[in-house]
Design a protein around this motif. Structure first.
Motif, PDB file in Angstrom:
ATOM      1  N   VAL A  55      33.087  41.726  39.828  1.00 41.83           N
ATOM      2  CA  VAL A  55      32.121  42.884  39.910  1.00 41.83           C
ATOM      3  C   VAL A  55      32.776  44.073  40.152  1.00 41.83           C
ATOM      4  O   VAL A  55      33.599  44.339  40.981  1.00 41.83           O
ATOM      5  CB  VAL A  55      30.898  42.897  41.064  1.00 41.83           C
ATOM      6  CG1 VAL A  55      30.302  43.939  41.556  1.00 41.83           C
ATOM      7  CG2 VAL A  55      30.281  41.521  40.880  1.00 41.83           C
TER       8      VAL A  55
ATOM      9  N   ASN B  30      29.157  47.632  38.679  1.00 44.57           N
ATOM     10  CA  ASN B  30      28.307  47.327  39.740  1.00 44.57           C
ATOM     11  C   ASN B  30      27.451  48.301  39.785  1.00 44.57           C
ATOM     12  O   ASN B  30      27.253  49.236  40.785  1.00 44.57           O
ATOM     13  CB  ASN B  30      29.237  47.317  41.309  1.00 44.57           C
ATOM     14  CG  ASN B  30      28.468  46.950  42.183  1.00 44.57           C
ATOM     15  OD1 ASN B  30      27.569  46.259  42.221  1.00 44.57           O
ATOM     16  ND2 ASN B  30      29.290  47.142  43.758  1.00 44.57           N
TER      17      ASN B  30
ATOM     18  N   GLY C 171      26.208  43.870  42.087  1.00 36.03           N
ATOM     19  CA  GLY C 171      26.766  42.846  42.602  1.00 36.03           C
ATOM     20  C   GLY C 171      25.972  41.815  43.579  1.00 36.03           C
ATOM     21  O   GLY C 171      26.095  40.752  43.608  1.00 36.03           O
TER      22      GLY C 171
ATOM     23  N   GLY D  15      29.477  56.130  43.867  1.00 35.43           N
ATOM     24  CA  GLY D  15      28.526  55.087  44.341  1.00 35.43           C
ATOM     25  C   GLY D  15      28.002  54.138  43.212  1.00 35.43           C
ATOM     26  O   GLY D  15      27.626  52.942  43.810  1.00 35.43           O
TER      27      GLY D  15
ATOM     28  N   GLY E 240      32.595  38.388  43.004  1.00 34.69           N
ATOM     29  CA  GLY E 240      32.826  39.614  43.815  1.00 34.69           C
ATOM     30  C   GLY E 240      34.028  40.295  43.196  1.00 34.69           C
ATOM     31  O   GLY E 240      33.900  41.534  42.985  1.00 34.69           O
TER      32      GLY E 240
ATOM     33  N   SER F  47      22.658  46.516  44.627  1.00 35.62           N
ATOM     34  CA  SER F  47      23.371  46.890  43.264  1.00 35.62           C
ATOM     35  C   SER F  47      23.559  45.549  42.558  1.00 35.62           C
ATOM     36  O   SER F  47      23.276  44.531  42.955  1.00 35.62           O
ATOM     37  CB  SER F  47      24.714  47.506  43.458  1.00 35.62           C
ATOM     38  OG  SER F  47      24.617  48.696  44.294  1.00 35.62           O
TER      39      SER F  47
HETATM   40  C1  LIG Z   1      28.433  46.648  44.838  1.00 31.76           C
HETATM   41  O1  LIG Z   1      27.848  47.636  45.256  1.00 31.76           O
HETATM   42  C2  LIG Z   1      27.139  47.465  46.596  1.00 31.76           C
HETATM   43  C3  LIG Z   1      26.275  48.377  47.016  1.00 31.76           C
HETATM   44  O2  LIG Z   1      26.797  49.718  46.541  1.00 31.76           O
HETATM   45  C4  LIG Z   1      28.240  47.285  47.465  1.00 31.76           C
HETATM   46  O3  LIG Z   1      27.990  46.853  48.888  1.00 31.76           O
HETATM   47  C5  LIG Z   1      29.256  46.207  47.246  1.00 31.76           C
HETATM   48  O4  LIG Z   1      30.359  46.000  47.980  1.00 31.76           O
HETATM   49  C6  LIG Z   1      29.813  46.284  45.718  1.00 31.76           C
HETATM   50  N1  LIG Z   1      30.671  45.328  45.463  1.00 31.76           N
HETATM   51  C7  LIG Z   1      30.598  43.984  45.081  1.00 31.76           C
HETATM   52  C8  LIG Z   1      31.675  43.472  44.613  1.00 31.76           C
HETATM   53  O5  LIG Z   1      29.363  43.613  45.366  1.00 31.76           O
END
Ligand SMILES: *[C@@H]1O[C@H](CO)[C@@H](O)[C@H](O)[C@H]1NC(C)=O
Ligand SMILES: Cc1cc2nc3c(=O)[nH]c(=O)nc-3n(C[C@H](O)[C@H](O)[C@H](O)COP(=O)(O)OP(=O)(O)OC[C@H]3O[C@@H](n4cnc5c(N)ncnc54)[C@H](O)[C@@H]3O)c2cc1C
Ligand SMILES: *[C@@H]1O[C@H](CO)[C@@H](O)[C@H](O)[C@H]1NC(C)=O
Ligand SMILES: *[C@@H]1O[C@H](CO)[C@@H](O)[C@H](O)[C@H]1NC(C)=O
Ligand SMILES: *[C@@H]1O[C@H](CO)[C@@H](O)[C@H](O)[C@H]1NC(C)=O
Ligand SMILES: *[C@@H]1O[C@H](CO)[C@@H](O)[C@H](O)[C@H]1NC(C)=O
Length: 576
Positions: free
Chosen positions: A295, A246, A259, A518, A292, A257
Motif C-alpha cells: 500500500v 494509498n 489501505g 496525505g 501494508g 484510506s
Molecule cells: C494509508 O493511509 C492511512 C490513512 O491516511 C494510514 O493510516 C496508513 O498508515 C496508510 N498506510 C497503509 C499501509 O495503510
C-alpha cells in the motif's frame, strides 16, 4: 576488455551470488553495455563458458572483498544511496529485443509502440515535469492477466529493462511518468470484477477495475445495490493505482484510506514471481503485513494484479449541510468538537474564502455564498428522523463555533445541489486559473496532512507565506483527516518560485507534526521532503527493502526514493 566481457556474462546469466552482488553494486554500466558485442564475438571464438565462469568467480571474489571494506551490505540493515552504483540497464537495442520477446510471449496485439500511445502515457495535465526525449517510454504493454504480467517481468529482468506500471493515469505526483527509457505496463484491460461475497462484505477484483466501475456494477446487482467501495478519488482511477498511492478522498473520514479498505493483494514481483499477501479473512496475525508494504509503494516493489477489497454499506438516508464560518480556525475547531462528541460523517470538506470566491465567480451553482471558510458535510443514518437528530446537534455545535450560516438539504436533489460546489470545485478552479491568472496557468496541487489540532495554525502560517508572493492560491481540505490541498496557480515563468514556496510550505507542515503527503503520494517531486520528514536512516531502510526485492532496480525507478547516485530527476523537474 576481456574482464569486462566476462562481467557481462555474469550479469546476463545471474547465479545466486552474482544476483546478490548486483543488488548493491554494478561495474561501470554504460561501458559494459556497449561492450556487449565483444562478448558475443569472444564467446563464439572460445565457445567456452567454464573459463568465463572461473574468471568471473575471481572477479566476484575481488568485488566481494571490496564491499566488505567500503560497504555495509550484507551486514547492515540499511542501504544509503552512496553505497550504490548507478543501475545498469539494458541498451536501447536490448529494450527492442525485449519488446519483441514480450510480443512473442503474450501476443503481438498487446504491445503498442505508436507515438500516440506513448504520449498518452507521459502527461495528464497535472504533472509538474515531463520525461525528456531520452527518458520516454518506448512501448506500452496492455496486459490481460497475472500470467501476462509475470512473463513481461521475467523478460524485463532478463534484459534489465525499466518498467513503469500504469493504471488510470490520474495520479498527481508524476509517479507514472518515466525517467528512463522503459516499457509501460498498462493494467487497464484487467478490469474484471471476479467475485462478490455479500455475506463477508468483500469482493475480488482485477487490478484495473475502476472505483466508479465497481460502484456502478454493485448498484445494478439485485441485493448488492447498497454496497460500495468506501474509497473514492480522481475520476478514472483504478483499484491498483489507489492501492499504490494509498488514495483516499472524500469518504476517507468515515471509511479510511485505501489501505484500510483492502484485505489482500495478488502481485507480481520484479523477477516475475507471483505472490498473494493474505487469504480472505479480515483478521490475521499470520506473517508480515505484505499488503501494508505494498500500500502506497507507488509501483516500486511489485505489480498488483488482483485485490480483495472491503465493501461498505451505504446508509439508508443521507443528506448534506453547508456551514459558513468567519475564520478557518472556527471551522476547524467545529470539526474537532463534533469528533469529540462521537460524530461520524460521510464527508467533511472545507473550502477556504478564496475557493468560495472562485465558486461564486464560476456561475456554475445556483446559490450564492459569502466568501468565507465553508464546510460541506454529508450526514447519514438509519432514517430521516435519526439524521435530523444529528443535524440538530450539529447546528448546536457549529453555533458555539461562531458559524454565520447553515443550510441543510430538504430533498435528495437539494443535497446533490448543495454538494455540487465541492464536487465540481476542481473544474471551477481550472477555469479560474485560465481566466484570471494566465491562459497558460498551471495549478500546483499540494497535499499536506497534519494532526487536526494543528491544522488552523498550519494554514495560517501557509497563508502568511503565500500572501507575500505574487501568486494566486486556494485551499481545500478533507478536514476530517487533517488533510489539505493548497493549490497554487502559476505562469510558466513562475515555476521556480512555486517550487521554492512549496518547499517552505513543507517546512511549515513539518513544524506542525505533519506529512508531505496525505493521499497523493511522493512520486518525483517530494522525495526530498520525505527524507526531511522521516530522516535519512528511515529512507535508507526503505531503499534496502527496495533493492532487496528489486535488485536490478527495474520497477518504477526513481519514484518515492532515490535509487541512483546519479539521479536523473533534476533535469526532469525543470518543468514543462
Ligand atoms: C494509508 O493511509 C492511512 C490513512 O491516511 C494510514 O493510516 C496508513 O498508515 C496508510 N498506510 C497503509 C499501509 O495503510
Ligand atoms: C481530478 C482529480 C481528483 C483527484 N482527487 C483525489 C482525491 O480526492 N484523493 C486522492 O487520494 N487522490 C485524488 N486524485 C489522485 C489520483 O486519483 C489517485 O492518486 C489515484 O490513486 C491514482 O490511481 P490511478 O489508477 O489513476 O493510478 P496511476 O496514476 O495510473 O498510478 C498511480 C501509481 O500507482 C502505480 N501503479 C499503477 N498501477 C499499478 C499496478 N497495477 N501495480 C503496481 N503499481 C501500479 C503507478 O506506477 C503510480 O505510481 C485525484 C486526481 C485527479 C486527476
Ligand atoms: C491504458 O489502456 C486503456 C485501454 O485499456 C486506455 O483506455 C487508456 O487510455 C490507457 N491509458 C493511457 C494513459 O493511455
Ligand atoms: C495490513 O495492512 C493493510 C493495508 O494497510 C491493513 O488493511 C491491515 O489492517 C493490516 N493488518 C493486517 C493484519 O492485515
Ligand atoms: C458573487 O458573484 C456575483 C456575480 O458573479 C456578485 O454579484 C456577488 O457580489 C458575489 N458575491 C460575493 C459574496 O462575492
Ligand atoms: C428511525 O429509526 C429509529 C431508530 O431505529 C426509530 O426509533 C424510528 O422509529 C425510525 N423512524 C422512522 C420514521 O422510521
Amino acid at each position: 576488455m576481456l574482464g569486462r566481457a566476462f562481467c557481462r556474462q555474469f550479469v546476463r546469466r545471474p547465479n545466486q551470488l552474482s544476483r546478490n552482488l548486483n543488488a548493491v553494486r554494478f561495474q561501470s554500466s554504460k561501458r559494459l553495455i556497449s561492450n556487449g558485442n565483444r562478448f558475443s564475438s569472444f564467446a563464439s571464438i572460445t565457445g567456452s563458458f567454464t573459463l568465463g565462469s572461473i574468471i568471473g568467480f575471481f572477479l566476484i571474489q575481488e568485488w566481494d572483498s571490496h564491499y566488505s571494506k567500503t560497504q555495509r551490505f550484507p551486514l547492515g540493515s540499511t542501504t544509503p544511496l552512496d553505497q550504490l552504483n548507478p543501475p545498469q540497464y539494458g541498451s536501447s537495442q536490448d529494450l527492442e529485443k525485449c519488446v519483441q520477446e514480450i510480443g512473442k510471449a503474450i501476443g503481438e496485439t498487446k504491445v503498442v509502440s505508436t507515438a500516440a500511445a506513448i504520449s498518452h502515457h507521459t502527461e495528464n495535465g497535472f504533472n509538474i515535469g515531463k520525461p525528456l526525449p531520452d527518458q520516454r517510454p518506448r512501448s506500452v504493454i496492455y496486459v490481460e492477466s497475472t500470467e501476462d504480467v509475470s512473463r513481461v517481468m521475467k523478460l524485463a529482468t532478463e534484459y534489465r529493462i525499466p518498467v513503469v506500471p500504469f493504471s488510470g493515469g490520474t495520479c498527481l505526483e508524476g509517479s507514472t511518468y518515466s525517467t528512463r527509457e522503459c516499457i509501460i505496463i498498462n493494467t487497464s484491460k484487467m478490469n474484471q470484477i471476479l467475485q462478490v461475497f455479500p455475506d463477508d462484505l468483500d469482493a475480488l477484483v482485477q487490478a484495473g477495475v475502476g472505483w466508479q466501475q465497481l460502484n456502478e456494477y454493485l448498484t445494478q446487482q439485485p441485493g448488492l445495490e447498497n454496497l460500495m467501495l468506501g474509497c473514492d478519488c480522481g475520476p478514472g482511477a483504478h483499484i491498483c493505482g489507489m492501492v499504490n498511492t494509498n488514495a483516499s478522498g472524500i469518504g476517507a473520514t468515515r471509511y479510511g484510506s485505501m489501505g484500510a479498505n483492502i484485505i489482500s493483494v495478488k502481485a507480481v514481483l520484479p523477477d516475475g514471481t507471483i505472490i498473494k499477501t493474505k487469504r480472505r479473512p479480515r483478521k490475521s496475525s499470520a506473517g508480515y503485513n505484505l499488503t501494508g508494504l505494498l500500500v502506497g509503494s507507488e509501483g516500486t516493489l511489485a505489480i498488483v494484479t488482483e485485490v480483495t477489497v472491503k465493501l461498505q454499506v451505504r446508509q439508508p438516508f443521507e443528506t448534506v449541510a453547508v456551514v459558513q464560518f468567519p475564520t478557518l480556525s472556527d471551522s476547524v475547531q467545529a470539526v474537532s468538537d463534533l469528533f469529540k462528541k462521537g460524530f461520524q460523517f460521510n464527508a467533511i470538506e472545507m473550502l477556504d474564502a478564496k475557493t468560495m470566491e472562485c465558486v461564486n465567480k464560476s456561475n456554475q451553482i445556483s446559490r450564492t455564498y459569502e466568501n468565507v471558510p465553508t464546510l460541506f458535510f454529508k450526514i447519514a443514518g438509519l432514517n430521516k428522523t435519526v439524521v435530523n437528530e444529528y443535524i440538530k446537534e450539529l447546528k448546536h455545535i457549529v453555533k458555539l463555533n461562531h458559524c454565520t450560516k447553515v443550510e441543510t438539504a430538504r430533498s435528495n436533489e437539494e443535497a446533490t445541489e448543495l454538494f455540487a460546489a465541492r464536487k465540481n470545485v476542481l473544474y471551477m478552479m481550472l477555469d479560474y486559473g485560465f481566466n484570471e491568472v494566465h491562459e497558460e496557468a498551471k495549478m500546483w496541487i499540494t497535499d499536506f496532512a497534519v494532526p487536526i489540532s494543528t491544522m488552523a495554525s498550519t494554514l495560517e502560517k501557509v497563508g502568511q507565506l503565500l500572501d507575500t508572493k505574487p501568486l494566486h492560491y486556494m485551499v481545500l481540505g478533507h478536514v476530517g483527516d487533517g488533510n489539505f490541498h493548497c493549490d497554487i496557480f502559476y505562469r510558466p515563468d513562475q515555476y521556480q518560485l512555486v517550487k521554492d514556496v512549496v518547499h517552505q510550505m513543507n517546512k511549515i507542515t513539518l513544524d506542525h507534526e505533519g506529512t508531505c503527503s496525505g493521499e497523493h503520494g511522493v512520486g518525483l517531486s517530494k522525495r526530498d521532503f520525505l527524507q526531511e520528514e522521516l530522516g535519512k536512516d528511515t529512507i535508507d531502510f526503505m531503499r534496502r527493502l527496495k533493492v532487496s526485492i528489486d535488485p536490478l532496480r527495474i520497477l518504477n525507478p526513481d519514484k518515492m526514493i532515490k535509487i541512483d547516485p546519479k539521479d536523473p530527476v533534476d533535469e526532469y523537474l525543470k518543468g514543462i
